[in-house]
Design an enzyme around this catalytic site. Structure first.
Site, PDB file in Angstrom:
ATOM      1  N   GLY A   3      -0.030 -24.385 -16.144  1.00 35.14           N
ATOM      2  CA  GLY A   3      -0.941 -23.242 -16.132  1.00 35.14           C
ATOM      3  C   GLY A   3      -2.362 -23.749 -16.022  1.00 35.14           C
ATOM      4  N   SER A   6      -7.966 -20.389 -17.425  1.00 36.79           N
ATOM      5  CA  SER A   6      -9.064 -20.842 -18.299  1.00 36.79           C
ATOM      6  C   SER A   6      -8.571 -21.737 -19.423  1.00 36.79           C
ATOM      7  CB  SER A   6      -9.807 -19.700 -18.986  1.00 36.79           C
ATOM      8  OG  SER A   6      -9.673 -18.532 -18.391  1.00 36.79           O
ATOM      9  N   LYS A 101      -0.817 -16.422 -26.633  1.00 33.86           N
ATOM     10  CA  LYS A 101      -1.062 -15.515 -27.764  1.00 33.86           C
ATOM     11  C   LYS A 101      -0.594 -14.102 -27.446  1.00 33.86           C
ATOM     12  CE  LYS A 101      -4.958 -18.151 -29.631  1.00 33.86           C
ATOM     13  NZ  LYS A 101      -6.419 -18.193 -29.818  1.00 33.86           N
ATOM     14  N   GLY A 131      -5.915 -20.699 -32.866  1.00 30.59           N
ATOM     15  CA  GLY A 131      -7.155 -20.851 -33.624  1.00 30.59           C
ATOM     16  C   GLY A 131      -8.301 -20.185 -32.885  1.00 30.59           C
ATOM     17  N   LYS A 186      -4.660 -10.714 -33.790  1.00 28.18           N
ATOM     18  CA  LYS A 186      -6.136 -10.665 -33.736  1.00 28.18           C
ATOM     19  C   LYS A 186      -6.596 -10.054 -32.414  1.00 28.18           C
ATOM     20  CE  LYS A 186      -6.775 -14.035 -30.664  1.00 28.18           C
ATOM     21  NZ  LYS A 186      -7.588 -14.043 -29.440  1.00 28.18           N
ATOM     22  N   SER A 249     -14.593 -12.955 -25.000  1.00 20.74           N
ATOM     23  CA  SER A 249     -13.205 -12.515 -25.227  1.00 20.74           C
ATOM     24  C   SER A 249     -12.813 -11.412 -24.247  1.00 20.74           C
ATOM     25  CB  SER A 249     -13.033 -12.001 -26.653  1.00 20.74           C
ATOM     26  OG  SER A 249     -11.895 -11.153 -26.724  1.00 20.74           O
ATOM     27  N   GLU A 276      -4.065 -10.327 -23.214  1.00 18.32           N
ATOM     28  CA  GLU A 276      -2.764 -10.210 -23.870  1.00 18.32           C
ATOM     29  C   GLU A 276      -2.633  -8.958 -24.737  1.00 18.32           C
ATOM     30  OE1 GLU A 276      -0.232 -11.894 -23.230  1.00 18.32           O
ATOM     31  OE2 GLU A 276      -0.649 -14.009 -22.876  1.00 18.32           O
TER      32      GLU A 276
HETATM   33  N1  LIG Z   1      -8.816 -18.224 -22.319  1.00 19.42           N
HETATM   34  C1  LIG Z   1      -8.889 -18.468 -23.615  1.00 19.42           C
HETATM   35  O1  LIG Z   1      -9.993 -18.563 -24.179  1.00 19.42           O
HETATM   36  C2  LIG Z   1      -7.627 -18.642 -24.428  1.00 19.42           C
HETATM   37  C3  LIG Z   1      -7.721 -19.330 -25.648  1.00 19.42           C
HETATM   38  C4  LIG Z   1      -6.577 -19.489 -26.417  1.00 19.42           C
HETATM   39  C5  LIG Z   1      -5.367 -18.972 -25.976  1.00 19.42           C
HETATM   40  N2  LIG Z   1      -5.304 -18.321 -24.771  1.00 19.42           N
HETATM   41  C6  LIG Z   1      -3.997 -17.824 -24.345  1.00 19.42           C
HETATM   42  O2  LIG Z   1      -3.540 -18.634 -23.258  1.00 19.42           O
HETATM   43  C7  LIG Z   1      -2.691 -17.863 -22.408  1.00 19.42           C
HETATM   44  C8  LIG Z   1      -3.169 -18.013 -20.966  1.00 19.42           C
HETATM   45  O3  LIG Z   1      -4.478 -17.488 -20.937  1.00 19.42           O
HETATM   46  P1  LIG Z   1      -5.579 -17.948 -19.899  1.00 19.42           P
HETATM   47  O4  LIG Z   1      -6.876 -17.574 -20.505  1.00 19.42           O
HETATM   48  O5  LIG Z   1      -5.407 -19.337 -19.462  1.00 19.42           O
HETATM   49  O6  LIG Z   1      -5.234 -16.928 -18.704  1.00 19.42           O
HETATM   50  P2  LIG Z   1      -5.779 -16.978 -17.222  1.00 19.42           P
HETATM   51  O7  LIG Z   1      -5.594 -15.601 -16.702  1.00 19.42           O
HETATM   52  O8  LIG Z   1      -7.124 -17.589 -17.208  1.00 19.42           O
HETATM   53  O9  LIG Z   1      -4.782 -17.986 -16.493  1.00 19.42           O
HETATM   54  C9  LIG Z   1      -3.386 -17.782 -16.408  1.00 19.42           C
HETATM   55  C10 LIG Z   1      -2.785 -18.872 -15.554  1.00 19.42           C
HETATM   56  O10 LIG Z   1      -1.367 -18.701 -15.500  1.00 19.42           O
HETATM   57  C11 LIG Z   1      -0.956 -18.844 -14.141  1.00 19.42           C
HETATM   58  N3  LIG Z   1       0.337 -18.175 -13.943  1.00 19.42           N
HETATM   59  C12 LIG Z   1       1.506 -18.811 -13.899  1.00 19.42           C
HETATM   60  N4  LIG Z   1       2.502 -17.945 -13.679  1.00 19.42           N
HETATM   61  C13 LIG Z   1       1.949 -16.734 -13.574  1.00 19.42           C
HETATM   62  C14 LIG Z   1       2.477 -15.461 -13.322  1.00 19.42           C
HETATM   63  N5  LIG Z   1       3.778 -15.259 -13.116  1.00 19.42           N
HETATM   64  N6  LIG Z   1       1.633 -14.423 -13.315  1.00 19.42           N
HETATM   65  C15 LIG Z   1       0.306 -14.620 -13.470  1.00 19.42           C
HETATM   66  N7  LIG Z   1      -0.254 -15.821 -13.711  1.00 19.42           N
HETATM   67  C16 LIG Z   1       0.566 -16.875 -13.764  1.00 19.42           C
HETATM   68  C17 LIG Z   1      -2.114 -18.280 -13.331  1.00 19.42           C
HETATM   69  O11 LIG Z   1      -2.053 -18.733 -12.014  1.00 19.42           O
HETATM   70  C18 LIG Z   1      -3.294 -18.835 -14.094  1.00 19.42           C
HETATM   71  O12 LIG Z   1      -3.576 -20.145 -13.680  1.00 19.42           O
HETATM   72  C19 LIG Z   1      -2.748 -16.422 -22.927  1.00 19.42           C
HETATM   73  O13 LIG Z   1      -1.625 -16.189 -23.731  1.00 19.42           O
HETATM   74  C20 LIG Z   1      -3.998 -16.406 -23.801  1.00 19.42           C
HETATM   75  O14 LIG Z   1      -3.931 -15.481 -24.863  1.00 19.42           O
HETATM   76  C21 LIG Z   1      -6.408 -18.154 -23.985  1.00 19.42           C
HETATM   77  O1  LIG Z   2     -10.366 -14.028 -24.350  1.00 18.69           O
HETATM   78  P1  LIG Z   2      -9.321 -13.601 -25.345  1.00 18.69           P
HETATM   79  O2  LIG Z   2      -9.609 -12.262 -25.945  1.00 18.69           O
HETATM   80  O3  LIG Z   2      -7.929 -13.738 -24.794  1.00 18.69           O
HETATM   81  O4  LIG Z   2      -9.412 -14.630 -26.573  1.00 18.69           O
HETATM   82  C1  LIG Z   2      -9.341 -16.005 -26.298  1.00 18.69           C
HETATM   83  C2  LIG Z   2      -8.861 -16.780 -27.494  1.00 18.69           C
HETATM   84  O5  LIG Z   2      -7.622 -16.312 -27.942  1.00 18.69           O
HETATM   85  C3  LIG Z   2      -9.850 -16.833 -28.622  1.00 18.69           C
HETATM   86  O6  LIG Z   2      -9.361 -17.695 -29.622  1.00 18.69           O
END
Ligand SMILES: NC(=O)c1ccc[n+]([C@@H]2O[C@H](COP(=O)([O-])OP(=O)(O)OC[C@H]3O[C@@H](n4cnc5c(N)ncnc54)[C@H](O)[C@@H]3O)[C@@H](O)[C@H]2O)c1
Ligand SMILES: O=P(O)(O)OC[C@H](O)CO
Length: 363
Positions: A3, A6, A101, A131, A186, A249, A276
């Site tokens: 993945g 971000s 998450k 976290g 959260k 967020s 999410e």
């Molecule tokens: N961005 C943050 O700050 C952050 C921090 C902590 C946890 N998370 C968690 O991490 C997870 C991913 O979030 P993110 O921020 O990286 O999301 P994002 O939208 O930035 O990226 C998602 C990635 O998954 C890929 N992907 C693979 N299979 C996919 C499909 N079938 N459909 C769509 N996309 C697909 C996409 O191409 C993309 O690269 C979420 O559960 C999020 O809650 C995010």
């Molecule tokens: O951008 P959000 O709302 O998915 O939050 C990102 C992280 O989960 C923060 O810890």
């Protein structure tokens, strides 16, 4: 790392900056090429230089070849389909680490449950990380912390010792349920905070929702077997504060748009990254009902999403009861407040020990 959105890209940077040999899998070949050659991911992390040693590929077999720890950061609703393509390439002894998450909408399952079910691996091989971790802040190397959780303390420690560097500190615990549900729940409270922000309400309203939201989160997670202390830690209160306060967020932003009067479909169309909380509201309320847990704030978020509650009416209804209630705090007992006391004691002990020695969030 599977993945390259971000969080996946940011976490790959965390691991590489900690000295690990990291290969990042991106679905799109052009994104893999940009990361591999220019050490940039301009779609998700504009302006951030990625470590020179970080490699990227769009070939899953190459990304997983010889991987001892496999981190997954894809949208929760796509995990099951992604696991199906991952499975044939996975090393039998590899640890699988969820960075996600959300809960699966169709089953209500946590990500570690979906991983165990599809991959049929020992739960001791699975870890989750959660976290206060807003990706863009961490990608700019602003210091933060997280909890690595596994039913096996050994696995949690092995992952935590790799997932750390000068700006990212990993603690460990064995409360997988509390750690995962903290990250899921959260998001829902952050949507509520965004809604009242969008309406134009101020800090009292938001503080009331954060405080009462933490009680809802704790009641729910404890009903499913979590330790209340986990919800008072980084994966609960810590993440709730970060997500509720930050314009970075996505959950908070989605809520704010709803509070400003946008329809859910328009909000979903505007969100370019995974939000999410919007998908988790339904399954979480179903799980709450099954355990008889009252979640008035999350229920009102559902009503705002459904268009049946005016956003400006969300804040006064911090309880569904007409009669005044006792103010139960996070362990559900107004009189004792023992979980809160234990959490403060733990934080105090950690400070006194230079960040070491707390049994729940062990570094
Ligand atoms: N961005 C943050 O700050 C952050 C921090 C902590 C946890 N998370 C968690 O991490 C997870 C991913 O979030 P993110 O921020 O990286 O999301 P994002 O939208 O930035 O990226 C998602 C990635 O998954 C890929 N992907 C693979 N299979 C996919 C499909 N079938 N459909 C769509 N996309 C697909 C996409 O191409 C993309 O690269 C979420 O559960 C999020 O809650 C995010
Ligand atoms: O951008 P959000 O709302 O998915 O939050 C990102 C992280 O989960 C923060 O810890």
């Amino acid at each position: 790392m599977l993945g390259a959105g971000s969080w996946g890209t940011t976490f790959a940077k965390i691991l590489a900056d900690g000295g690990a040999d990291v290969v990042l899998w991106a679905r799109r070949p052009e994104l893999a090429r940009e990361i591999q050659e220019a050490k940039r991911n301009s779609d998700y992390l504009p302006g951030v230089n990625l470590p020179l040693g970080l490699r990227a590929t769009s070939r899953l077999d190459l990304a997983l070849a010889g991987a001892e720890q496999v981190y997954i950061s894809v949208p929760s609703q796509s995990l099951r389909e992604n696991l199906a393509i991952i499975a044939p390439h996975l090393h039998a002894q590899a640890s699988v680490v969820s960075l996600m998450k959300g809960v699966e909408k169709s089953t209500g399952k946590r990500m570690s449950e979906v991983i165990a079910e599809v991959l049929r691996i020992d739960p001791a091989q699975i870890a989750v990380i959660s976290g206060p971790n807003l990706a863009l802040e961490i990608a700019k190397e602003q210091p933060t912390a997280a909890v690595v959780s596994s039913t096996s303390l050994e696995t949690a420690q092995a992952v935590a010792s790799v997932a750390r560097n000068r700006y990212f500190r990993s603690f460990v615990n064995t409360d997988v349920i509390g750690t995962e549900f903290g990250g899921v729940l959260k998001n829902l409270i952050a949507v509520a905070i965004g809604i009242v922000d969008g309406v134009g309400y101020g800090e009292n309203t938001k503080a009331s929702i954060i405080t009462r939201g933490l009680v809802e989160m704790t009641d729910f997670a404890v009903a499913y077997g979590a330790h209340p202390e986990t919800l008072a830690g980084l994966a609960g209160l810590g993440d709730l504060i970060a997500t509720s306060q930050s314009p970075l967020s996505r959950n908070n932003t989605a809520g704010r748009l709803l509070g400003q009067g946008y329809h859910l479909n328009d909000v979903v169309n505007q969100m370019q990254q995974t939000t999410e909380g919007l998908a988790s509201v339904g399954p979480i309320l179903e799980l709450a009902r099954a355990m008889g847990v009252d979640m008035p704030i999350v229920e009102q978020v559902r009503q705002v999403l459904a268009g049946t509650l005016d956003p400006k009416d969300i804040a006064p209804h911090l309880t569904t009861d007409d009669e005044p209630q006792g103010e139960r705090t996070i362990d559900g007992q107004a009189q004792s407040g023992s979980a809160v006391r234990r959490a403060f004691q733990r934080a105090f002990d950690q400070l006194r020990n230079g960040g070491r020695g707390a049994p729940g969030d062990r570094p």
